[in-house]
Design an enzyme around this catalytic site. Structure first.
Site, PDB file in Angstrom:
ATOM      1  N   LYS A   1      20.632 -24.635  -5.572  1.00 31.02           N
ATOM      2  CA  LYS A   1      19.757 -24.031  -4.565  1.00 31.02           C
ATOM      3  C   LYS A   1      18.595 -24.961  -4.240  1.00 31.02           C
ATOM      4  O   LYS A   1      18.033 -25.585  -5.122  1.00 31.02           O
ATOM      5  CB  LYS A   1      19.206 -22.700  -5.086  1.00 31.02           C
ATOM      6  CG  LYS A   1      20.276 -21.670  -5.350  1.00 31.02           C
ATOM      7  CD  LYS A   1      19.686 -20.404  -5.951  1.00 31.02           C
ATOM      8  CE  LYS A   1      19.098 -20.650  -7.315  1.00 31.02           C
ATOM      9  NZ  LYS A   1      18.671 -19.427  -8.003  1.00 31.02           N
TER      10      LYS A   1
ATOM     11  N   THR B   1       8.078 -15.074  -2.070  1.00 32.37           N
ATOM     12  CA  THR B   1       9.419 -15.519  -2.475  1.00 32.37           C
ATOM     13  C   THR B   1       9.716 -15.129  -3.920  1.00 32.37           C
ATOM     14  O   THR B   1      10.567 -15.734  -4.570  1.00 32.37           O
ATOM     15  CB  THR B   1       9.552 -17.049  -2.314  1.00 32.37           C
ATOM     16  OG1 THR B   1       8.501 -17.665  -3.077  1.00 32.37           O
ATOM     17  CG2 THR B   1       9.462 -17.479  -0.867  1.00 32.37           C
TER      18      THR B   1
ATOM     19  N   GLY C   1      11.523 -13.561  -6.723  1.00 26.28           N
ATOM     20  CA  GLY C   1      12.848 -12.978  -6.907  1.00 26.28           C
ATOM     21  C   GLY C   1      13.906 -13.452  -5.926  1.00 26.28           C
ATOM     22  O   GLY C   1      14.973 -12.847  -5.822  1.00 26.28           O
ATOM     23  N   THR C   2      13.641 -14.547  -5.223  1.00 32.86           N
ATOM     24  CA  THR C   2      14.647 -15.031  -4.256  1.00 32.86           C
ATOM     25  C   THR C   2      15.960 -15.385  -4.955  1.00 32.86           C
ATOM     26  O   THR C   2      17.039 -15.051  -4.459  1.00 32.86           O
ATOM     27  CB  THR C   2      14.148 -16.271  -3.473  1.00 32.86           C
ATOM     28  OG1 THR C   2      13.557 -17.174  -4.396  1.00 32.86           O
ATOM     29  CG2 THR C   2      13.164 -15.900  -2.402  1.00 32.86           C
ATOM     30  N   GLY C   3      15.859 -16.063  -6.098  1.00 33.41           N
ATOM     31  CA  GLY C   3      17.075 -16.489  -6.803  1.00 33.41           C
ATOM     32  C   GLY C   3      17.871 -15.289  -7.310  1.00 33.41           C
ATOM     33  O   GLY C   3      19.113 -15.268  -7.227  1.00 33.41           O
ATOM     34  N   CYS C   4      17.165 -14.288  -7.816  1.00 32.42           N
ATOM     35  CA  CYS C   4      17.836 -13.077  -8.322  1.00 32.42           C
ATOM     36  C   CYS C   4      18.564 -12.375  -7.172  1.00 32.42           C
ATOM     37  O   CYS C   4      19.736 -11.979  -7.297  1.00 32.42           O
ATOM     38  CB  CYS C   4      16.817 -12.102  -8.920  1.00 32.42           C
ATOM     39  SG  CYS C   4      15.760 -12.821 -10.186  1.00 32.42           S
TER      40      CYS C   4
HETATM   41  N1  LIG Z   1      10.713 -20.429   1.783  1.00 33.75           N
HETATM   42  C1  LIG Z   1      12.020 -20.229   1.926  1.00 33.75           C
HETATM   43  N2  LIG Z   1      12.592 -20.226   3.156  1.00 33.75           N
HETATM   44  C2  LIG Z   1      13.923 -20.019   3.310  1.00 33.75           C
HETATM   45  N3  LIG Z   1      14.764 -19.813   2.294  1.00 33.75           N
HETATM   46  C3  LIG Z   1      14.271 -19.828   1.045  1.00 33.75           C
HETATM   47  C4  LIG Z   1      12.883 -20.031   0.785  1.00 33.75           C
HETATM   48  N4  LIG Z   1      12.662 -19.976  -0.553  1.00 33.75           N
HETATM   49  C5  LIG Z   1      13.873 -19.736  -1.092  1.00 33.75           C
HETATM   50  N5  LIG Z   1      14.838 -19.660  -0.140  1.00 33.75           N
HETATM   51  C6  LIG Z   1      16.262 -19.378  -0.347  1.00 33.75           C
HETATM   52  O1  LIG Z   1      16.402 -18.646  -1.530  1.00 33.75           O
HETATM   53  C7  LIG Z   1      17.206 -19.376  -2.437  1.00 33.75           C
HETATM   54  C8  LIG Z   1      16.682 -19.186  -3.842  1.00 33.75           C
HETATM   55  O2  LIG Z   1      15.397 -19.733  -3.942  1.00 33.75           O
HETATM   56  P1  LIG Z   1      14.983 -20.727  -5.103  1.00 33.75           P
HETATM   57  O3  LIG Z   1      15.703 -22.012  -4.986  1.00 33.75           O
HETATM   58  O4  LIG Z   1      13.486 -20.751  -5.065  1.00 33.75           O
HETATM   59  O5  LIG Z   1      15.575 -19.964  -6.326  1.00 33.75           O
HETATM   60  P2  LIG Z   1      14.933 -19.555  -7.652  1.00 33.75           P
HETATM   61  O6  LIG Z   1      13.892 -20.553  -8.032  1.00 33.75           O
HETATM   62  O7  LIG Z   1      16.043 -19.316  -8.609  1.00 33.75           O
HETATM   63  O8  LIG Z   1      14.262 -18.189  -7.272  1.00 33.75           O
HETATM   64  P3  LIG Z   1      13.493 -17.160  -8.231  1.00 33.75           P
HETATM   65  O9  LIG Z   1      13.279 -17.847  -9.548  1.00 33.75           O
HETATM   66  O10 LIG Z   1      12.251 -16.843  -7.468  1.00 33.75           O
HETATM   67  O11 LIG Z   1      14.321 -15.922  -8.358  1.00 33.75           O
HETATM   68  C9  LIG Z   1      17.146 -20.832  -1.960  1.00 33.75           C
HETATM   69  O12 LIG Z   1      18.284 -21.539  -2.299  1.00 33.75           O
HETATM   70  C10 LIG Z   1      17.074 -20.654  -0.481  1.00 33.75           C
HETATM   71  O13 LIG Z   1      18.386 -20.475   0.029  1.00 33.75           O
HETATM   72  C1  LIG Z   2      12.990 -10.268 -15.150  1.00 26.83           C
HETATM   73  C2  LIG Z   2      12.868 -11.470 -14.296  1.00 26.83           C
HETATM   74  N1  LIG Z   2      13.963 -12.186 -13.989  1.00 26.83           N
HETATM   75  C3  LIG Z   2      13.855 -13.268 -13.189  1.00 26.83           C
HETATM   76  C4  LIG Z   2      12.638 -13.678 -12.696  1.00 26.83           C
HETATM   77  C5  LIG Z   2      12.546 -14.919 -11.836  1.00 26.83           C
HETATM   78  O1  LIG Z   2      11.965 -14.701 -10.588  1.00 26.83           O
HETATM   79  P1  LIG Z   2      10.733 -15.600 -10.077  1.00 26.83           P
HETATM   80  O2  LIG Z   2      11.073 -17.046 -10.360  1.00 26.83           O
HETATM   81  O3  LIG Z   2      10.630 -15.333  -8.612  1.00 26.83           O
HETATM   82  O4  LIG Z   2       9.503 -15.178 -10.848  1.00 26.83           O
HETATM   83  C6  LIG Z   2      11.511 -12.911 -13.052  1.00 26.83           C
HETATM   84  N2  LIG Z   2      10.272 -13.228 -12.628  1.00 26.83           N
HETATM   85  N3  LIG Z   2      11.652 -11.826 -13.847  1.00 26.83           N
END
Ligand SMILES: Nc1ncnc2c1ncn2[C@@H]1O[C@H](COP(=O)(O)OP(=O)(O)OP(=O)(O)O)[C@@H](O)[C@H]1O
Ligand SMILES: Cc1ncc(COP(=O)(O)O)c(N)n1
Length: 269
Positions: free
Chosen positions: A175, A207, A209-212
């Site tokens: 990602k 942003t 929880g975007t990854g979740c």
């Molecule tokens: N500012 C943004 N604009 C558009 N898409 C975004 C943005 N931030 C994140 N994304 C999308 O969300 C996906 C997951 O974001 P990221 O790479 O930050 O994951 P993450 O660090 O695992 O997230 P988190 O830890 O917050 O759950 C990215 O691959 C992208 O597709």
């Molecule tokens: C329970 C739990 N799981 C995953 C994340 C990651 O999300 P983020 O990187 O946006 O804080 C979080 N903050 N809390």
């Protein structure tokens, strides 16, 4: 009609934007029946993580057994697994219940910097769980820790994806949310060829929880029987809508909008 069912094995975010809560909201929005196994309670809000309280080993084992003895999830995702012991337990139950469609979101550090996986557990994730994955979805720092390489450009991302597939994950998605440029490029690898999901970076602090949410949407689509690339493509549209239609909740890094994708599908935007 038998409804598609998905299980998330992850931590709790009382703020509702990440972890178990984000996963359930996403499953629901995508018409998938959601189930949970909670690994840890993270006390957090949009300004940071104030505490992490792991659930006991027995408590997690019993939740896995209570789920596995009665339910047959069509897809399973893992988020915050926290420790070596929990990863080993999940791998053991995975084999025992013969679950399928494992989506690994290798959650390691919260956006604010709080550790959500113990350092020594990374190797266990690689040896015990990744070989079972249908797809593994690290962000760039997570991909660096898993592969032991530094990722600076697109070909590094491709190499990291190759290494994840070599570790046994059938598919890999690196990602690009941590990119600094105006475009975000997520690199998808199916073991033979690469697909690039490119989107304009939305400038917003919201942003959390975007990854979740992204990996939960992939899980939901796999539970319904989509191919992995189709699942990732729908999930990308889901997360893009969720970030774009921001809710503005909390004083810091707020949650994404889990309603947005379906509202758009219904023409309600
Ligand atoms: N500012 C943004 N604009 C558009 N898409 C975004 C943005 N931030 C994140 N994304 C999308 O969300 C996906 C997951 O974001 P990221 O790479 O930050 O994951 P993450 O660090 O695992 O997230 P988190 O830890 O917050 O759950 C990215 O691959 C992208 O597709
Ligand atoms: C329970 C739990 N799981 C995953 C994340 C990651 O999300 P983020 O990187 O946006 O804080 C979080 N903050 N809390």
């Amino acid at each position: 009609m038998r409804i598609a069912q998905a299980l998330t094995i992850a931590g709790s975010d009382n703020g509702g934007g990440a972890g178990i809560q984000a996963d359930l909201k996403t499953f629901q929005e995508l018409s998938v029946y959601g189930m949970t196994v909670i690994t840890a309670i993270a006390a957090q809000n949009t300004t940071g993580v104030q505490g992490v309280f792991p659930i006991s080993y027995e408590g997690i084992a019993q939740q896995l057994d209570s789920t596995g003895d009665d339910f047959k999830p069509n897809a399973v995702k893992t988020g915050m697994l926290y420790s070596t012991e929990i990863i080993q337990l999940v791998a053991e139950k995975w084999r025992h219940y013969e679950w399928s469609n494992l989506v690994i979101d290798p959650v390691m550090v919260a956006k604010g910097g709080a550790p959500l996986l113990q350092q020594q557990a990374i190797q266990t994730l690689i040896t015990e769980l990744i070989p079972h994955a249908r797809i593994t979805t690290p962000n760039i720092p997570e991909a660096e820790l898993l592969t032991g390489m530094s990722i600076r450009n697109l070909s590094d991302r491709e190499e990291a994806a190759r290494r994840l597939v070599q570790m046994g994950s059938t598919y890999a998605l690196i990602k690009g949310g941590h990119d600094t440029g105006g475009m975000i490029v997520d690199v998808f690898y199916d073991g033979r060829s690469f697909h690039y999901l490119e989107n304009i970076r939305i400038v917003t602090p919201h942003t959390h929880g975007t990854g979740c949410t992204y990996s939960a949407a992939i899980t939901a689509e796999l539970a319904k029987g989509s191919s992995v690339l189709a699942a990732v493509t729908t999930a990308r549209a889901f997360i893009q809508a969720a970030i774009e239609d921001e809710l503005g909740i909390g004083a810091g890094h707020g949650p994404t909008n889990h309603f947005a994708y379906q509202r758009r599908q219904r023409g309600e935007r």
